[in-house]
Design a protein around this motif. Structure first.
Motif, PDB file in Angstrom:
ATOM      1  N   THR A   3       0.684  -1.078  -0.125  1.00 48.06           N
ATOM      2  CA  THR A   3      -0.095   0.072   0.019  1.00 48.06           C
ATOM      3  C   THR A   3       0.813   1.251  -0.132  1.00 48.06           C
ATOM      4  O   THR A   3       0.440   2.298  -0.754  1.00 48.06           O
ATOM      5  CB  THR A   3      -0.937   0.023   1.183  1.00 48.06           C
ATOM      6  N   ILE A   4       1.963   1.417   0.636  1.00 47.57           N
ATOM      7  CA  ILE A   4       2.943   2.283   0.750  1.00 47.57           C
ATOM      8  C   ILE A   4       3.414   2.702  -0.671  1.00 47.57           C
ATOM      9  O   ILE A   4       3.577   3.745  -1.164  1.00 47.57           O
ATOM     10  CB  ILE A   4       4.112   2.145   1.608  1.00 47.57           C
ATOM     11  N   ILE A   9       3.494   5.444  -5.561  1.00 44.14           N
ATOM     12  CA  ILE A   9       3.366   5.287  -7.192  1.00 44.14           C
ATOM     13  C   ILE A   9       2.123   6.440  -7.733  1.00 44.14           C
ATOM     14  O   ILE A   9       1.977   7.326  -8.316  1.00 44.14           O
ATOM     15  CB  ILE A   9       2.804   3.919  -7.580  1.00 44.14           C
ATOM     16  N   ALA A  10       0.953   6.223  -6.537  1.00 49.30           N
ATOM     17  CA  ALA A  10      -0.228   7.443  -7.256  1.00 49.30           C
ATOM     18  C   ALA A  10       0.294   8.632  -6.821  1.00 49.30           C
ATOM     19  O   ALA A  10      -0.102   9.529  -7.766  1.00 49.30           O
ATOM     20  CB  ALA A  10      -1.422   7.120  -6.112  1.00 49.30           C
ATOM     21  N   ILE A  11       1.307   9.053  -5.738  1.00 44.27           N
ATOM     22  CA  ILE A  11       1.752  10.543  -5.588  1.00 44.27           C
ATOM     23  C   ILE A  11       2.501  10.781  -6.869  1.00 44.27           C
ATOM     24  O   ILE A  11       2.346  11.940  -7.353  1.00 44.27           O
ATOM     25  CB  ILE A  11       2.334  10.474  -4.189  1.00 44.27           C
ATOM     26  N   ASP A  12       3.222   9.988  -7.285  1.00 46.03           N
ATOM     27  CA  ASP A  12       4.051  10.140  -8.414  1.00 46.03           C
ATOM     28  C   ASP A  12       3.488  10.345  -9.581  1.00 46.03           C
ATOM     29  O   ASP A  12       3.577  11.462 -10.585  1.00 46.03           O
ATOM     30  CB  ASP A  12       5.304   9.111  -8.532  1.00 46.03           C
ATOM     31  N   ASP A  14       0.298  11.383  -9.743  1.00 48.87           N
ATOM     32  CA  ASP A  14      -0.418  12.618  -9.857  1.00 48.87           C
ATOM     33  C   ASP A  14       0.776  13.838  -9.970  1.00 48.87           C
ATOM     34  O   ASP A  14       0.245  14.983 -10.531  1.00 48.87           O
ATOM     35  CB  ASP A  14      -0.959  12.921  -8.290  1.00 48.87           C
ATOM     36  N   ALA A  15       1.974  13.777  -9.334  1.00 43.97           N
ATOM     37  CA  ALA A  15       2.832  14.843  -9.601  1.00 43.97           C
ATOM     38  C   ALA A  15       3.007  14.864 -11.194  1.00 43.97           C
ATOM     39  O   ALA A  15       3.416  16.203 -11.499  1.00 43.97           O
ATOM     40  CB  ALA A  15       4.073  14.499  -8.821  1.00 43.97           C
ATOM     41  N   GLN A  16       3.422  13.896 -11.688  1.00 44.64           N
ATOM     42  CA  GLN A  16       3.658  14.028 -13.256  1.00 44.64           C
ATOM     43  C   GLN A  16       2.388  14.459 -14.126  1.00 44.64           C
ATOM     44  O   GLN A  16       2.736  15.447 -14.861  1.00 44.64           O
ATOM     45  CB  GLN A  16       3.958  12.538 -13.689  1.00 44.64           C
ATOM     46  N   LYS A  17       1.068  14.096 -13.564  1.00 44.17           N
ATOM     47  CA  LYS A  17       0.118  14.911 -14.105  1.00 44.17           C
ATOM     48  C   LYS A  17       0.063  16.358 -14.055  1.00 44.17           C
ATOM     49  O   LYS A  17      -0.393  17.141 -14.953  1.00 44.17           O
ATOM     50  CB  LYS A  17      -1.188  14.217 -13.575  1.00 44.17           C
ATOM     51  N   ARG A  18       0.401  16.679 -12.855  1.00 42.32           N
ATOM     52  CA  ARG A  18       0.534  18.275 -12.638  1.00 42.32           C
ATOM     53  C   ARG A  18       1.779  19.013 -13.294  1.00 42.32           C
ATOM     54  O   ARG A  18       1.329  20.157 -13.846  1.00 42.32           O
ATOM     55  CB  ARG A  18       0.681  18.334 -11.165  1.00 42.32           C
ATOM     56  N   LEU A  19       2.760  18.225 -13.532  1.00 42.73           N
ATOM     57  CA  LEU A  19       3.788  18.758 -14.105  1.00 42.73           C
ATOM     58  C   LEU A  19       3.327  18.924 -15.759  1.00 42.73           C
ATOM     59  O   LEU A  19       3.836  19.886 -16.268  1.00 42.73           O
ATOM     60  CB  LEU A  19       5.250  17.941 -14.248  1.00 42.73           C
ATOM     61  N   ASP A  20       2.687  17.874 -16.217  1.00 41.72           N
ATOM     62  CA  ASP A  20       2.510  17.955 -17.659  1.00 41.72           C
ATOM     63  C   ASP A  20       1.217  19.292 -17.614  1.00 41.72           C
ATOM     64  O   ASP A  20       1.039  19.794 -18.887  1.00 41.72           O
ATOM     65  CB  ASP A  20       1.473  16.574 -18.175  1.00 41.72           C
ATOM     66  N   GLU A  21       0.397  19.292 -16.883  1.00 38.60           N
ATOM     67  CA  GLU A  21      -0.688  20.352 -16.916  1.00 38.60           C
ATOM     68  C   GLU A  21       0.190  21.648 -16.764  1.00 38.60           C
ATOM     69  O   GLU A  21      -0.238  22.667 -17.529  1.00 38.60           O
ATOM     70  CB  GLU A  21      -1.812  20.286 -15.795  1.00 38.60           C
ATOM     71  N   ALA A  22       1.278  21.738 -16.021  1.00 42.69           N
ATOM     72  CA  ALA A  22       1.711  22.878 -15.716  1.00 42.69           C
ATOM     73  C   ALA A  22       2.548  23.140 -16.906  1.00 42.69           C
ATOM     74  O   ALA A  22       2.644  24.342 -17.693  1.00 42.69           O
ATOM     75  CB  ALA A  22       2.713  23.115 -14.605  1.00 42.69           C
ATOM     76  N   ALA A  23       3.083  22.445 -17.829  1.00 41.89           N
ATOM     77  CA  ALA A  23       3.951  22.531 -18.954  1.00 41.89           C
ATOM     78  C   ALA A  23       2.931  22.874 -20.074  1.00 41.89           C
ATOM     79  O   ALA A  23       3.243  23.840 -21.064  1.00 41.89           O
ATOM     80  CB  ALA A  23       4.869  21.124 -19.221  1.00 41.89           C
ATOM     81  N   SER A  24       1.882  22.353 -20.012  1.00 45.35           N
ATOM     82  CA  SER A  24       0.700  22.493 -21.233  1.00 45.35           C
ATOM     83  C   SER A  24       0.220  24.043 -20.898  1.00 45.35           C
ATOM     84  O   SER A  24       0.254  24.920 -21.979  1.00 45.35           O
ATOM     85  CB  SER A  24      -0.421  21.564 -20.993  1.00 45.35           C
ATOM     86  N   TYR A  25       0.154  24.389 -19.725  1.00 48.07           N
ATOM     87  CA  TYR A  25      -0.620  25.875 -19.281  1.00 48.07           C
ATOM     88  C   TYR A  25       0.672  26.792 -19.661  1.00 48.07           C
ATOM     89  O   TYR A  25       0.353  27.943 -20.210  1.00 48.07           O
ATOM     90  CB  TYR A  25      -0.754  26.103 -17.816  1.00 48.07           C
ATOM     91  N   LYS A  26       1.939  26.632 -19.558  1.00 47.52           N
ATOM     92  CA  LYS A  26       3.141  27.313 -19.711  1.00 47.52           C
ATOM     93  C   LYS A  26       3.010  27.674 -21.410  1.00 47.52           C
ATOM     94  O   LYS A  26       3.265  28.693 -21.824  1.00 47.52           O
ATOM     95  CB  LYS A  26       4.360  26.749 -19.268  1.00 47.52           C
ATOM     96  N   ASP A  27       2.807  26.626 -22.079  1.00 50.12           N
ATOM     97  CA  ASP A  27       2.928  26.747 -23.561  1.00 50.12           C
ATOM     98  C   ASP A  27       1.752  27.622 -24.051  1.00 50.12           C
ATOM     99  O   ASP A  27       1.891  28.475 -24.756  1.00 50.12           O
ATOM    100  CB  ASP A  27       2.708  25.253 -24.264  1.00 50.12           C
TER     101      ASP A  27
END
Length: 102
Positions: A3-4, A9-12, A14-27
């Motif tokens: 579970t840990i 993995i879930a946190i990672d 989610d973090a990757q998803k947020r990084l992708d969204e941020a990169a998209s927003y930046k573009d």
């Protein structure tokens, strides 16, 4: 333990998803800034071109007026010289004739 790891993995993920969204927003933001910059530049260029055209027309008109004034004064001066010549030519011719004979 599983579970840990699943949470990490879930946190990672989610973090990757947020990084992708941020990169998209930046573009998106960069494209908007570029478009806005181009629009403002074009707008300013039009204003400058209009101002330049207006200034050129005004200066051309002033130059024509000055040229007309110079030509008018020139014509007046020539006319005045012709009148003075016509009024004094007989006396000048007589004076020259008398000086040559004597």
């Amino acid at each position: 333990m599983a579970t840990i790891i699943e949470q990490i993995i879930a946190i990672d993920s989610d973090a990757q998803k947020r990084l992708d969204e941020a990169a998209s927003y930046k573009d998106v933001c960069e494209r908007e800034i570029e478009q806005t910059t181009r629009a403002l530049t074009e707008q300013k260029r039009k204003v400058i071109d209009e101002t330049l055209e207006k200034t050129q027309q005004e200066e051309s008109k002033k130059a024509q007026q000055t040229q007309h004034e110079i030509l008018r004064r020139h014509d007046e001066a020539v006319s005045d010289l012709v009148k003075r010549y016509e009024s004094q030519k007989d006396a000048v011719i007589e004076d020259l004739f008398q000086r040559v004979i004597q």
